[in-house]
Write an enzyme that holds these catalytic residues in place. Sequence first.
Site, short mmCIF file in Angstrom:
data_model
loop_
_atom_site.label_atom_id
_atom_site.label_comp_id
_atom_site.label_asym_id
_atom_site.label_seq_id
_atom_site.Cartn_x
_atom_site.Cartn_y
_atom_site.Cartn_z
N LYS A 26 31.20 -8.77 -19.76
CA LYS A 26 30.06 -7.83 -19.67
C LYS A 26 30.02 -7.17 -18.29
O LYS A 26 29.86 -5.96 -18.19
CB LYS A 26 28.77 -8.59 -19.96
CG LYS A 26 27.52 -7.74 -19.96
CD LYS A 26 26.42 -8.36 -20.82
CE LYS A 26 25.82 -9.62 -20.24
NZ LYS A 26 25.00 -9.40 -19.04
N SER A 27 30.17 -7.97 -17.24
CA SER A 27 30.09 -7.42 -15.88
C SER A 27 31.17 -6.36 -15.65
O SER A 27 30.92 -5.29 -15.09
CB SER A 27 30.28 -8.53 -14.85
OG SER A 27 29.22 -9.45 -14.90
N ARG A 31 30.95 -2.11 -15.22
CA ARG A 31 31.52 -1.47 -14.02
C ARG A 31 32.63 -0.48 -14.40
O ARG A 31 32.78 0.56 -13.75
CB ARG A 31 32.04 -2.55 -13.06
CG ARG A 31 30.88 -3.29 -12.35
CD ARG A 31 31.35 -4.61 -11.77
NE ARG A 31 30.37 -5.30 -10.94
CZ ARG A 31 29.35 -6.04 -11.39
NH1 ARG A 31 29.16 -6.18 -12.69
NH2 ARG A 31 28.52 -6.64 -10.55
N ARG A 127 11.21 -7.65 -15.19
CA ARG A 127 12.10 -8.23 -14.17
C ARG A 127 11.97 -7.51 -12.82
O ARG A 127 11.71 -6.31 -12.77
CB ARG A 127 13.55 -8.21 -14.68
CG ARG A 127 13.71 -9.12 -15.88
CD ARG A 127 15.11 -9.14 -16.41
NE ARG A 127 16.05 -9.73 -15.47
CZ ARG A 127 17.35 -9.80 -15.67
NH1 ARG A 127 17.87 -9.28 -16.77
NH2 ARG A 127 18.14 -10.37 -14.78
N SER A 172 22.87 -12.46 -4.99
CA SER A 172 22.88 -11.62 -6.19
C SER A 172 23.98 -10.57 -6.11
O SER A 172 23.97 -9.71 -5.24
CB SER A 172 21.52 -10.93 -6.35
OG SER A 172 21.61 -9.89 -7.31
N GLN A 174 24.28 -8.31 -8.24
CA GLN A 174 23.67 -7.03 -8.63
C GLN A 174 23.12 -6.30 -7.42
O GLN A 174 23.29 -5.08 -7.29
CB GLN A 174 22.56 -7.28 -9.66
CG GLN A 174 23.11 -7.84 -10.97
CD GLN A 174 22.02 -8.10 -11.99
OE1 GLN A 174 20.83 -7.99 -11.71
NE2 GLN A 174 22.44 -8.47 -13.19
N ASP A 327 24.79 -17.76 -15.05
CA ASP A 327 24.43 -17.50 -16.45
C ASP A 327 24.75 -18.68 -17.37
O ASP A 327 24.46 -18.63 -18.57
CB ASP A 327 25.16 -16.25 -16.97
CG ASP A 327 24.66 -14.99 -16.27
OD1 ASP A 327 23.51 -14.98 -15.80
OD2 ASP A 327 25.43 -14.01 -16.19
N ARG A 358 14.52 -18.59 -17.51
CA ARG A 358 15.47 -19.47 -18.19
C ARG A 358 15.25 -20.95 -17.89
O ARG A 358 15.59 -21.80 -18.70
CB ARG A 358 16.92 -19.11 -17.82
CG ARG A 358 17.42 -17.97 -18.63
CD ARG A 358 18.91 -17.72 -18.45
NE ARG A 358 19.25 -16.56 -19.27
CZ ARG A 358 20.25 -15.73 -19.02
NH1 ARG A 358 21.02 -15.93 -17.97
NH2 ARG A 358 20.48 -14.71 -19.82
N ARG A 402 21.22 -15.67 -24.15
CA ARG A 402 21.85 -16.95 -23.81
C ARG A 402 20.97 -18.13 -24.26
O ARG A 402 21.49 -19.22 -24.53
CB ARG A 402 22.18 -17.02 -22.33
CG ARG A 402 23.13 -15.89 -21.91
CD ARG A 402 23.89 -16.17 -20.65
NE ARG A 402 24.39 -14.92 -20.09
CZ ARG A 402 25.51 -14.29 -20.47
NH1 ARG A 402 26.27 -14.80 -21.42
NH2 ARG A 402 25.87 -13.16 -19.90
#
Length: 451
Positions: A26-27, A31, A127, A172, A174, A327, A358, A402
């Site tokens: 996914k990451s 990108r 978020r 992070s 991100q 994750d 989570r 997840r």
Amino acid sequence: MTETAIPMIARRSHGLTGTVAVPGDKSISHRSVMFGGLAVGETRVKGVLTGEDVLRTADAFRALGADIDQTDGGDWIIRGVGVGGLSEPADVLDMGNSGTGARLLLGILAGHGITAFMSGDASLRGRPMKRVIAPLEQMGARFVTRDGGRLPLAVTGAVEPIPIEYELPVASAQVKSAVLLAGLSARGATAVIEHKPTRDHTERLLQHFGATVTVEPLAEGSSRIAVAGQPELLAPEDAIQVPADPSSAAFPIVAGLIAEGSSLSLPGIGLNKTRTGLLTCLREMGADLHIDNVHDQGGEPVGDITVRASALKGIEVPPERAPSMIDEYPILAVAAACAEGRTMMRGIGELRVKESDRLAAVAALLRANGVTVEDGEDWMAVTGMGNEVPGGGTVLTHLDHRIGMSGLILGLAAKAPVRIDDGASIATSFPNFVDLMRGLGAEIDVERSNS
Ligand code: S3P
């Protein structure tokens, strides 16, 4: 729950076997689409994850002027606009469930002198975005947000952002990526200092597109990552091959370990060392887990993983391991529930600001199925029950893929079936999860929609 909830149920299963074709990372998919959209020329990408999150990123880039198509063979072809070349989108950019899509795109938009509006689903709207807004404002971008820096928001990028050196207040990738991506439009070098290594896909892939990225080790495991501003990003000559996602592989891996008599092989899994914390934990727990054929694939290490059902034991997971498996804690907690002894996970406060809280959601998942969990603000301890996990509970997924997959995997090893209230969100990262698991012999059923 989503408007059209899709409840699912998993029953104790024996002897899962087969070769697992895990979908693309996914990451790296996000990108590839983003950098292809910013590059000059035609980028071809193989193995892109066609999960909802990545599809939203592709739609956003189309709205910003990139041209993105899929060939009949499934390759993605992206014709980019050049760094600084994105144009004002005519409508709100809807990033769906994706924190990565939203935060990385905010970094890119911060370096374009246009105004854009961004929103997302109920999970994403809850978020925190201040973590990217704060450094991007220092670089000259302006934001109008909902209370607490939440989506929906409006961003007006800086025509020429100010290069900064930014010390990450949270581990992070991100936030690191958002700052580096805004730095692409700056004159001079933009740098980020990180104290714990987070996934480095942005650094690797930017270099693959021709940007100059330097990583300088500092004292005590910290590093300074700098990108030289205003590069010409060029579509790579050869197609990018996206590795299979280790975070998605985690679900069949744990299923293969806890479902009695199982034996699975998973080829071509991404093994970037900023992502392999779960594999380390599982080996420490006594997993029969082997990695072979490790090789480089377009700048990322990949390899083949095989697992066999194993008697697991509880471990202490050190806090410094968290960024390399951030994750994977929900599925690690499921493995811990099926182990003998106690597993302690510390330094996991970041789990509270993922697609759901989570930490709370995993504790509730296990308790609903008869497992003892102790938890605090940034830690959780699970008391393992071996193959005596009672099950029989319903897991609330809170729009979190997840959590949904973790609940179903627990059901494969528990004594009574485990139900999840809504599996719709699984499509964000692992669209064929149910079919793939059933193909291995897992007893998972999709219930009729109750809405
Ligand atoms: C991601 C980084 C991680 C991870 C997310 C994907 C990325 O978030 O949880 O699923 O692609 O950069 P943080 O970097 O905010 O921890």
